[in-house]
Scaffold this motif. Structure first.
Motif, mmCIF file in Angstrom:
data_model
loop_
_atom_site.group_PDB
_atom_site.id
_atom_site.type_symbol
_atom_site.label_atom_id
_atom_site.label_comp_id
_atom_site.label_asym_id
_atom_site.label_seq_id
_atom_site.Cartn_x
_atom_site.Cartn_y
_atom_site.Cartn_z
ATOM 1 N N GLN A 1 47.576 44.044 39.537
ATOM 2 C CA GLN A 1 48.429 43.164 40.104
ATOM 3 C C GLN A 1 47.882 42.528 41.454
ATOM 4 N N TRP A 2 47.618 43.442 42.527
ATOM 5 C CA TRP A 2 47.234 43.207 43.610
ATOM 6 C C TRP A 2 45.859 42.376 43.712
ATOM 7 N N ASN A 3 44.889 42.926 42.971
ATOM 8 C CA ASN A 3 43.420 42.266 42.655
ATOM 9 C C ASN A 3 43.640 40.874 42.335
ATOM 10 N N ARG A 4 44.617 40.755 41.111
ATOM 11 C CA ARG A 4 44.706 39.421 40.755
ATOM 12 C C ARG A 4 45.379 38.444 41.873
ATOM 13 N N MET A 5 46.257 38.801 42.326
ATOM 14 C CA MET A 5 46.839 38.064 43.607
ATOM 15 C C MET A 5 45.733 37.675 44.683
ATOM 16 N N VAL A 6 45.036 38.781 45.164
ATOM 17 C CA VAL A 6 43.959 38.406 46.223
ATOM 18 C C VAL A 6 42.957 37.543 45.572
ATOM 19 N N GLU A 7 42.642 37.623 44.202
ATOM 20 C CA GLU A 7 41.597 36.788 43.631
ATOM 21 C C GLU A 7 42.228 35.471 43.436
ATOM 22 N N ASN A 8 43.393 35.377 42.909
ATOM 23 C CA ASN A 8 44.061 34.101 43.094
ATOM 24 C C ASN A 8 44.161 33.279 44.440
ATOM 25 N N MET A 9 44.331 33.938 45.541
ATOM 26 C CA MET A 9 44.528 33.557 46.779
ATOM 27 C C MET A 9 43.035 33.225 47.255
#
Length: 180
Positions: free
Chosen positions: A9-17
């Motif tokens: 979830q953290w990786n997806r959020m950072v990727e989206n950011m």
């Protein structure tokens, strides 16, 4: 939630950011490029004198500084967001909008910009005059009254009304004398 799920979830959020930041930077660069192209085109068309050119270069430098300050503020806020601070997406939009306004003010306040704007207005007025001449000529060839013809008729009517009023006043005076 497991550690793996939290990490994903953290990786997806950072990727989206990261993707949002990359798109924002790309849009900013596109906006700057369009701005500079329009500025350069305007400058090419109006070739200002040396003082105006110096003024416009100073304004360009000031506008560039505004854009770079905006990029720095964006980076700071992105860093804050990456560190867990709650940063609203609207802050990023506001940074770019405010920066665009400031940069345009820098350039629009120069004598070179005023001269270029004057040249554009002058060109537009010349086009308008040419279109009016073509329109008048076309109407004349078609045997229709032109604006000039209508203006002349209007002026003649006004002159006739003025004369009529003068005759009426004289007639009133004559009638007054006859009645006495």
């Amino acid at each position: 939630m497991t550690d793996n799920e939290m990490q994903e979830q953290w990786n997806r959020m950072v990727e989206n950011m990261n993707q949002a930041v990359a798109e924002s930077v790309e849009q900013n660069m596109d906006a700057q490029a369009r701005f500079m192209e329009a500025w350069a085109e305007t400058m090419d068309q109006s070739m200002p004198d040396e003082d105006a050119m110096e003024d416009s270069l100073e304004s360009y430098n000031a506008a560039y500084s505004v854009w770079m300050d905006a990029a720095d503020r964006m980076f700071e806020r992105l860093t804050d967001a990456a560190e867990g601070e709650d940063v609203a997406v609207t802050e990023f939009r506001d940074i770019w909008l405010q920066s665009a306004n400031e940069a345009f003010k820098e350039v629009m306040g120069t004598t070179a910009f005023a001269a270029a704007t004057g040249n554009v207005v002058e060109s537009m007025m010349e086009l308008q005059r040419e279109a009016e001449d073509v329109s008048q000529d076309t109407l004349t060839r078609m045997g229709l009254p032109t604006r000039d013809d209508m203006d002349e008729v209007g002026e003649r009517l006004i002159e006739l009304e003025r004369r009529q009023h003068a005759v009426e006043k004289k007639l009133d005076r004559v009638l007054e004398h006859l009645e006495e």
